[in-house]
Design a protein around this motif. Structure first.
Motif, PDB file in Angstrom:
ATOM      1  N   SER A 198     106.447  71.108  84.165  1.00  0.00           N
ATOM      2  CA  SER A 198     107.482  71.883  83.133  1.00  0.00           C
ATOM      3  C   SER A 198     106.969  73.371  83.083  1.00  0.00           C
ATOM      4  O   SER A 198     106.107  73.847  83.120  1.00  0.00           O
ATOM      5  CB  SER A 198     107.144  71.294  81.716  1.00  0.00           C
ATOM      6  OG  SER A 198     107.084  69.905  81.320  1.00  0.00           O
ATOM      7  N   ASP A 248     101.580  67.886  84.502  1.00  0.00           N
ATOM      8  CA  ASP A 248     101.024  66.556  84.023  1.00  0.00           C
ATOM      9  C   ASP A 248     100.617  65.514  85.060  1.00  0.00           C
ATOM     10  O   ASP A 248     101.277  65.315  86.081  1.00  0.00           O
ATOM     11  CB  ASP A 248     102.482  65.678  83.253  1.00  0.00           C
ATOM     12  CG  ASP A 248     102.927  66.681  82.227  1.00  0.00           C
ATOM     13  OD1 ASP A 248     102.037  67.109  81.433  1.00  0.00           O
ATOM     14  OD2 ASP A 248     103.892  66.663  82.135  1.00  0.00           O
ATOM     15  N   ARG A 275     103.198  73.770  83.254  1.00  0.00           N
ATOM     16  CA  ARG A 275     102.521  72.593  82.775  1.00  0.00           C
ATOM     17  C   ARG A 275     102.322  71.506  84.040  1.00  0.00           C
ATOM     18  O   ARG A 275     103.454  70.856  83.858  1.00  0.00           O
ATOM     19  CB  ARG A 275     102.617  72.099  81.334  1.00  0.00           C
ATOM     20  CG  ARG A 275     101.493  70.918  80.951  1.00  0.00           C
ATOM     21  CD  ARG A 275     101.947  70.538  79.747  1.00  0.00           C
ATOM     22  NE  ARG A 275     103.393  69.808  79.789  1.00  0.00           N
ATOM     23  CZ  ARG A 275     104.065  69.700  79.108  1.00  0.00           C
ATOM     24  NH1 ARG A 275     104.054  70.428  78.055  1.00  0.00           N
ATOM     25  NH2 ARG A 275     105.133  68.841  79.208  1.00  0.00           N
ATOM     26  N   ILE A 334      97.343  73.796  82.936  1.00  0.00           N
ATOM     27  CA  ILE A 334      98.187  74.828  82.977  1.00  0.00           C
ATOM     28  C   ILE A 334      97.908  75.901  84.055  1.00  0.00           C
ATOM     29  O   ILE A 334      96.998  76.126  84.571  1.00  0.00           O
ATOM     30  CB  ILE A 334      97.922  75.679  81.535  1.00  0.00           C
ATOM     31  CG1 ILE A 334      98.069  74.666  80.407  1.00  0.00           C
ATOM     32  CG2 ILE A 334      98.778  76.817  81.381  1.00  0.00           C
ATOM     33  CD1 ILE A 334      99.324  73.824  80.469  1.00  0.00           C
ATOM     34  N   LEU A 374     104.250  80.359  83.480  1.00  0.00           N
ATOM     35  CA  LEU A 374     103.306  79.077  83.106  1.00  0.00           C
ATOM     36  C   LEU A 374     103.878  77.875  83.323  1.00  0.00           C
ATOM     37  O   LEU A 374     105.003  77.700  82.736  1.00  0.00           O
ATOM     38  CB  LEU A 374     102.930  79.616  81.603  1.00  0.00           C
ATOM     39  CG  LEU A 374     102.085  80.706  81.274  1.00  0.00           C
ATOM     40  CD1 LEU A 374     101.716  80.759  79.743  1.00  0.00           C
ATOM     41  CD2 LEU A 374     100.780  80.732  82.088  1.00  0.00           C
ATOM     42  N   GLU A 391      99.332  79.517  86.083  1.00  0.00           N
ATOM     43  CA  GLU A 391     100.146  80.728  86.192  1.00  0.00           C
ATOM     44  C   GLU A 391     100.530  81.017  87.372  1.00  0.00           C
ATOM     45  O   GLU A 391      99.465  80.901  88.412  1.00  0.00           O
ATOM     46  CB  GLU A 391      99.368  81.786  85.513  1.00  0.00           C
ATOM     47  CG  GLU A 391     100.031  83.077  85.527  1.00  0.00           C
ATOM     48  CD  GLU A 391      99.321  84.283  85.016  1.00  0.00           C
ATOM     49  OE1 GLU A 391      99.905  85.023  84.142  1.00  0.00           O
ATOM     50  OE2 GLU A 391      98.112  84.726  85.750  1.00  0.00           O
ATOM     51  N   SER A 446      96.530  67.385  81.345  1.00  0.00           N
ATOM     52  CA  SER A 446      97.623  68.491  81.792  1.00  0.00           C
ATOM     53  C   SER A 446      96.996  69.856  82.116  1.00  0.00           C
ATOM     54  O   SER A 446      96.019  70.210  81.429  1.00  0.00           O
ATOM     55  CB  SER A 446      98.602  68.876  80.424  1.00  0.00           C
ATOM     56  OG  SER A 446      99.298  67.929  80.157  1.00  0.00           O
ATOM     57  N   LEU A 497     106.740  76.247  80.941  1.00  0.00           N
ATOM     58  CA  LEU A 497     106.430  76.797  79.644  1.00  0.00           C
ATOM     59  C   LEU A 497     106.824  78.048  79.294  1.00  0.00           C
ATOM     60  O   LEU A 497     107.146  78.993  79.939  1.00  0.00           O
ATOM     61  CB  LEU A 497     104.941  76.806  79.354  1.00  0.00           C
ATOM     62  CG  LEU A 497     104.168  75.448  79.689  1.00  0.00           C
ATOM     63  CD1 LEU A 497     102.559  75.669  79.535  1.00  0.00           C
ATOM     64  CD2 LEU A 497     104.426  74.393  78.836  1.00  0.00           C
ATOM     65  N   PRO A 498     107.353  78.316  77.948  1.00  0.00           N
ATOM     66  CA  PRO A 498     107.895  79.359  77.523  1.00  0.00           C
ATOM     67  C   PRO A 498     106.923  80.632  77.429  1.00  0.00           C
ATOM     68  O   PRO A 498     105.532  80.200  77.288  1.00  0.00           O
ATOM     69  CB  PRO A 498     108.330  79.283  76.037  1.00  0.00           C
ATOM     70  CG  PRO A 498     107.665  78.013  75.543  1.00  0.00           C
ATOM     71  CD  PRO A 498     107.178  77.157  76.834  1.00  0.00           C
TER      72      PRO A 498
END
Length: 133
Positions: free
Chosen positions: A124, A110, A108, A94, A106, A96, A92, A126-127
Motif C-alpha cells: 500500500s 504486508d 507498507r 514500512i 512511503l 521509503e 508490516s 501510504l499518505p
C-alpha cells in the motif's frame, strides 16, 4: 546489578528473533525489487504470497500491475527500510522508496510467513506525512 543483567539478557533474547525476521523480510522485499529492476516478472512473482499469485494468475499480469500502479517499485532509484510492525497474520514493513524523478514514497509491505518463508501479501502507498512549516 543482577536484576539489570537479567533484564538485559531477556531483552536481548526477545530482540534476536525480531532482528532475524527483519533481515529475512528485508531480503524478500529487496529480492523482489531486484527482479523488477531486471524486468524478471517471473522471478518477482515468486516473492508474492499465494493469495497475490492467485489474484493475478500469471507473472505477466503481475508485472503489468506493478509497472502501471507502482512505478516507483518497478524502477526505484533508492530504498530505505523503516519500521517493522507486528500486524494481524504477520508483519508490516514500512519502506521509503525514491523514484527515478527523485520523488519519495512511503510503502507498507504486508508480509506473511508461509511454508516457503516470508511472502509479500500486499503493498500500500501510504499518505505523505504532514510537514510542519
Amino acid at each position: 546489578m543482577q536484576r539489570i543483567l537479567t533484564a538485559a539478557l531477556i531483552w536481548i533474547a526477545l530482540a534476536l528473533p525480531a532482528a532475524a525476521q527483519s533481515r529475512e523480510i528485508e531480503g524478500v522485499i529487496s529480492g523482489q525489487i531486484e527482479r523488477f529492476k531486471a524486468d524478471d516478472f517471473a522471478g518477482a512473482f515468486t516473492f508474492a504470497s499465494p493469495t497475490i499469485q492467485g489474484l493475478f494468475g500469471t507473472p505477466d499480469n503481475f508485472g503489468m500491475m506493478v509497472q502501471r500502479g507502482y512505478p516507483m517499485v518497478h524502477r526505484p532509484r533508492d530504498l530505505r527500510f523503516l519500521d517493522l510492525q507486528e500486524a494481524p497474520g504477520g508483519y508490516s514493513q514500512i519502506v521509503e522508496v525514491e523514484d527515478m524523478q527523485g520523488r519519495r514514497f512511503l510503502l507498507r509491505y504486508d508480509m506473511i510467513e508461509t511454508g516457503n518463508g516470508w511472502k509479500i501479501n500486499g503493498v500500500s502507498i501510504l499518505p505523505a506525512p504532514d510537514v510542519a512549516t
